[in-house]
Design a protein around this motif. Structure first.
Motif, mmCIF file in Angstrom:
data_model
loop_
_atom_site.group_PDB
_atom_site.id
_atom_site.type_symbol
_atom_site.label_atom_id
_atom_site.label_comp_id
_atom_site.label_asym_id
_atom_site.label_seq_id
_atom_site.Cartn_x
_atom_site.Cartn_y
_atom_site.Cartn_z
ATOM 1 N N PHE A 202 -25.854 -44.623 10.852
ATOM 2 C CA PHE A 202 -25.957 -44.139 9.473
ATOM 3 C C PHE A 202 -26.468 -42.701 9.439
ATOM 4 O O PHE A 202 -26.259 -41.966 8.475
ATOM 5 N N HIS A 203 -27.141 -42.302 10.487
ATOM 6 C CA HIS A 203 -27.792 -40.996 10.558
ATOM 7 C C HIS A 203 -26.873 -39.909 11.117
ATOM 8 O O HIS A 203 -27.203 -38.722 11.051
ATOM 9 N N ASP A 206 -26.000 -36.628 9.620
ATOM 10 C CA ASP A 206 -27.084 -36.235 8.719
ATOM 11 C C ASP A 206 -28.334 -35.920 9.553
ATOM 12 O O ASP A 206 -29.404 -36.469 9.319
ATOM 13 N N LEU A 207 -28.158 -35.041 10.525
ATOM 14 C CA LEU A 207 -29.268 -34.683 11.405
ATOM 15 C C LEU A 207 -29.895 -33.357 10.985
ATOM 16 O O LEU A 207 -29.226 -32.482 10.427
ATOM 17 N N LEU A 208 -31.187 -33.239 11.242
ATOM 18 C CA LEU A 208 -31.925 -32.034 10.859
ATOM 19 C C LEU A 208 -32.052 -31.022 11.982
ATOM 20 O O LEU A 208 -32.018 -29.819 11.755
ATOM 21 N N THR A 209 -32.257 -31.521 13.184
ATOM 22 C CA THR A 209 -32.678 -30.656 14.293
ATOM 23 C C THR A 209 -31.683 -30.734 15.451
ATOM 24 O O THR A 209 -30.853 -31.644 15.512
ATOM 25 N N ARG A 214 -25.169 -35.536 17.831
ATOM 26 C CA ARG A 214 -25.499 -35.936 19.200
ATOM 27 C C ARG A 214 -25.754 -37.435 19.225
ATOM 28 O O ARG A 214 -26.091 -38.017 18.201
ATOM 29 N N VAL A 216 -28.122 -40.236 21.253
ATOM 30 C CA VAL A 216 -29.338 -40.309 22.067
ATOM 31 C C VAL A 216 -29.620 -41.774 22.396
ATOM 32 O O VAL A 216 -29.586 -42.624 21.493
ATOM 33 N N GLU A 343 -30.481 -51.714 10.794
ATOM 34 C CA GLU A 343 -30.025 -51.288 12.126
ATOM 35 C C GLU A 343 -29.507 -49.858 12.064
ATOM 36 O O GLU A 343 -28.388 -49.539 12.504
ATOM 37 N N LEU A 344 -30.343 -49.012 11.528
ATOM 38 C CA LEU A 344 -29.936 -47.703 11.049
ATOM 39 C C LEU A 344 -29.098 -46.856 12.004
ATOM 40 O O LEU A 344 -28.084 -46.275 11.607
ATOM 41 N N CYS A 345 -29.544 -46.744 13.241
ATOM 42 C CA CYS A 345 -28.886 -45.778 14.128
ATOM 43 C C CYS A 345 -27.699 -46.370 14.866
ATOM 44 O O CYS A 345 -27.085 -45.700 15.683
ATOM 45 N N GLY A 346 -27.372 -47.629 14.586
ATOM 46 C CA GLY A 346 -26.170 -48.204 15.173
ATOM 47 C C GLY A 346 -26.425 -49.347 16.128
ATOM 48 O O GLY A 346 -25.535 -50.163 16.381
ATOM 49 N N VAL A 455 -25.990 -51.427 8.155
ATOM 50 C CA VAL A 455 -25.052 -50.458 7.572
ATOM 51 C C VAL A 455 -24.234 -49.795 8.677
ATOM 52 O O VAL A 455 -23.834 -48.635 8.557
ATOM 53 N N ARG B 419 -29.553 -43.650 1.599
ATOM 54 C CA ARG B 419 -29.550 -42.322 2.224
ATOM 55 C C ARG B 419 -30.903 -41.628 1.990
ATOM 56 O O ARG B 419 -31.508 -41.058 2.888
ATOM 57 N N PHE B 422 -33.719 -43.310 3.963
ATOM 58 C CA PHE B 422 -33.616 -42.899 5.373
ATOM 59 C C PHE B 422 -34.251 -41.525 5.574
ATOM 60 O O PHE B 422 -35.073 -41.315 6.460
ATOM 61 N N ARG B 426 -37.610 -40.754 7.742
ATOM 62 C CA ARG B 426 -37.518 -39.805 8.864
ATOM 63 C C ARG B 426 -38.553 -38.696 8.695
ATOM 64 O O ARG B 426 -39.265 -38.352 9.640
ATOM 65 N N GLU B 437 -37.202 -35.869 15.906
ATOM 66 C CA GLU B 437 -36.174 -36.547 15.118
ATOM 67 C C GLU B 437 -35.556 -37.709 15.903
ATOM 68 O O GLU B 437 -35.307 -38.779 15.345
ATOM 69 N N ILE B 441 -35.584 -41.580 14.614
ATOM 70 C CA ILE B 441 -34.350 -42.319 14.327
ATOM 71 C C ILE B 441 -34.284 -43.608 15.138
ATOM 72 O O ILE B 441 -33.904 -44.665 14.627
ATOM 73 N N MET B 444 -36.707 -46.060 13.549
ATOM 74 C CA MET B 444 -36.227 -46.578 12.271
ATOM 75 C C MET B 444 -35.228 -47.708 12.457
ATOM 76 O O MET B 444 -35.139 -48.612 11.631
ATOM 77 N N SER B 445 -34.452 -47.639 13.543
ATOM 78 C CA SER B 445 -33.410 -48.645 13.748
ATOM 79 C C SER B 445 -33.987 -49.961 14.265
ATOM 80 O O SER B 445 -33.425 -51.025 14.023
#
Lengths: 476, 476
Positions: A202-203, A206-209, A214, A216, A343-346, A455, B419, B422, B426, B437, B441, B444-445
């Motif tokens: 889901f992220h 929508d990454l900040l840094t 990417r 991870v 399960e936000l990041c997948g 999601v 959104r 999230f 974060r 970050e 992430i 959060m998952s």
């Protein structure tokens, strides 16, 4: 002497299962002893302890052929199917209603750190084997040829239940869940899992840094001895392109079981320092074969269960599935040490686990007037709650037509899944609990909690939870 | 002698407040006694017990003028504003940072059964007074004239905090929450609430049975003595058109405080029989005046709080709000005896409550480097969790332009709120907990639960919950 309660006993596992089997025998004898005739059944039924009334339990037990038996289904290249459910699969074991089965499951992310999650483990090695000449499990996914990675979960099974037919309900009790200890002597007493913040997360956009986007991967350590109820991070690394044994380069995680070459990654140790992640061991994917297609991608959950990814599907929980094909064909996989709602990041902490289950078949003919009549979705029961699993599309294979397995990934939303969870909880309260629609709707607003299951699985999920003790007053 | 622990004492309330004030003095003395210098502050800060580090608590306490004082703000036609927040309102009480204030709140649904929720209660009677000649509270809502019902919640306040300026953070500790006992001697010892399955509910256009659409009100009974921790239904009735004292007919619930005429309704007793609804007393609406408009509809929650409708905002919880206008201007209303996550049918058990709060002002100049720096949304802290409130539009008044107060009702979705939740979680993990970050992430998952706060308040909500004890290892 060990009664199944001394983990240091060399025959602990057998003793424990003996103990459980004995428990089951006693319970069954109890049910057959005229308990129902004494009026106890009616009292219990109204307390709402279980969806299966003593009367239904008695009828279902009477259909079973005799004493329950124990089965063990290890995980290896011969006992797993990878990335799909299928009505065409030959059962790996066949059981009677009431039988117990211990099922090993392997995480499909084990190759993110093969040293910790594959090496020295014959079952895992046989499944992940992939050289230029040989692939332990040829098909990975529901697509043509090698499966195309259209589906990712290593599923152990299927388990056939003798006599199961479409219209029946299969009750699956999760009696125990244990982490699979690392087979590498360097990490004795530990188990490991992988969390991939992946391109389907889901992220992701929508990454900040840092580099955008990417992927991870974070490797987590779990105590396999049971002394610690929390996991901790070991290290993380940014995904680097992986060349598979056929020479194909994978710049992202686009095929399951890719062998990560750690001579090319940069491992960051000391991440999530001092953070203790509470463990919630559970099976992300568990369900029956659907009837709508021969090969069904394991990622989107549906009416026969599958990849529900609800962390409540762990020890002590019971699942109720509608049977869609002869034999029911139960498969289990996608083991998780922990996951949060969404399960936000997948992915979760993807970590191999072994479960012990009891399977009880309830025949359609016996379901009339019971809470399980006409069940058409996977229902979860925990010690304290009933949980309805809502999806964006309750049966996407039927709802979305011939191209459903592709379309579902573009059409999901939490809003749709909320709608489905609302309807399912309303139906439960009206049919299983005998409320009027007005009563059900009021109760849902003041006492039902709706949460975001996931999601990231194509067919997004919302669950609705109601506490059993809300109905406890009915018996007093 | 009563130490604030004997509810039968005639001066129980005063003794209890004395006791609490003493507790606060002791705590403050403790903080001032060189605790920080001893190294205790650093240890506590890293355990993450509170977002307010001992150092910040000390600085904020030092700014307060002296011993905290007690204030009481009853609810009556002079102390409430109905259906809106406003920067233009004169404070009903002004407090210093550190002071305590007991605030009575009234449910705007009391006239659904005036016999049980208004009659004999001078405060409620003054607020709900509405004859051809006189209306106790003229404006109901943020619209022109009589407010138009554009906003429905009876809010007690505002409370001004001396010295509060935009950029500061107001910490609001909810020390106690009590039901408001029914004043009708016929129902001594009880309190009552109303649940309206209303036209703005998620279910309204999706009914299975009976008249479609319809609005149904269920009246609930709550124990005001504290002996029972559950509510039960008394009766329900289908909404029938109500003629207000001006002669206007209301076929649906389209204006707050309409006096239901029970000679025209049909009451169904025996509904939700034997069902015990666990109580979760909390304030659906609590927050500060926004700076964006003079009159702001109380229904959509936003960055200064308001109608968040999260049942976790009850006794023992602490709220952190960004201050947007001088004096902060805190108002409290929309009291609920219980609500489920989603508030599905449009309301909770709407039940008048009285709360006791401590207000602590944290000045912008002291926030640098603390977890509260740049806080731009209402954050919830419970005994066990930190909860981030996500909305479809985090500050819809600014995000949606001049017609925001209308547009918000057409533009919300759970997907958007997810959104926002999230992004807020974060940010919390990165800024308050110092994670990268990638760490945030992953965590959060596997350890954050996302739930659906409400789908009925215009600006729909999703909350993200993380357990404090995840960080407990940092101190050991």
């Amino acid at each position: 002497m060990c009664q199944g309660d001394d983990p240091t006993c060399s025959e602990f596992e057998r003793h424990r299962l003996d103990f459980r089997t004995g428990m089951a025998k006693e319970r069954r004898a109890f049910l057959k002893s005229g308990f129902a005739a004494s009026g106890g059944a009616a009292a219990l039924a109204t307390t709402g302890i279980s969806l299966v009334s003593p009367a239904l339990a008695q009828v279902s037990a009477a259909r079973a052929p005799g004493e329950p038996r124990m089965h063990v289904l290890p995980a290896n290249a011969e006992t797993v199917h990878w990335g799909y459910f299928s009505r065409t699969l030959q059962p790996r074991v066949e059981v009677e209603s009431g039988d117990y089965v211990t099922i090993e499951t392997l995480t499909h992310h084990a190759n993110d750190d093969a040293d910790r999650m594959v090496k020295g483990d014959p079952g895992a090695e046989s499944v992940f084997l992939w050289t230029r000449e040989k692939k332990g499990v040829m098909r990975r996914g529901a697509g043509p040829g090698d499966g195309g990675g259209l589906g990712v979960h290593i599923c152990t099974g299927p388990v056939a239940v003798r006599g199961a037919e479409p219209g029946d309900v299969l009750e699956v009790r999760i009696l125990d869940v244990m982490p699979r200890p690392c087979a590498n002597p360097e990490y004795k007493g530990l188990a490991f899992g992988s969390n991939a913040a992946a391109n389907w997360g889901f992220h992701y956009k929508d990454l900040l840094t840092g580099d955008k986007p990417r992927e991870v991967v974070t490797i987590y350590e779990v105590d396999a001895r049971g002394d610690r109820n929390w996991a901790r991070a070991v290290y993380n690394f940014k995904w680097v392109p992986v060349t598979d044994p056929t020479g194909k380069v994978h710049p992202t995680i686009d095929y399951p079981g890719l062998p990560v070459d750690h001579t090319k990654t940069q491992r960051n140790h000391g991440v999530l320092k001092n953070i203790r992640v509470p463990i919630r061991p559970h099976f992300g994917t568990m369900g029956l074969a659907p009837k709508e297609a021969d090969f069904v991608n394991s990622i989107p959950p549906s009416y026969t269960g599958g990849n529900i990814d609800n962390w409540r599907i762990g020890k002590g929980a019971t699942m109720y599935y509608p049977v869609a094909v002869p034999g029911a064909l139960l498969s289990v996989g996608d083991p998780h040490a922990s996951q949060g709602d969404s399960e936000l990041c997948g992915t979760a902490i993807e970590c191999s686990l072994t479960g012990t289950f009891q399977l009880i078949l309830h025949k359609r003919a016996d379901l009339g007037g019971t809470p399980l009549e006409s069940l058409d979705f996977p229902m979860i029961e925990t010690a304290e709650d009933w949980v309805m699993s809502g999806f964006s599309y309750p049966n996407y294979l039927a709802d979305l037509g011939p191209d459903a397995q592709n379309e579902i990934f573009a059409k999901s939303s939490i809003d749709l899944a909320m709608r489905d969870a609302f309807r399912k909880m309303r139906g439960f309260l009206m049919h299983a609990k005998g409320l009027t629609e007005d009563e059900a709707i009021s109760l849902m607003s003041i006492a039902v909690d709706f949460g975001i299951t996931q999601v990231v699985d194509g067919n997004w999920g919302v669950h609705a939870i109601i506490k059993k003790n809300i109905f406890a007053g009915a018996a007093s």
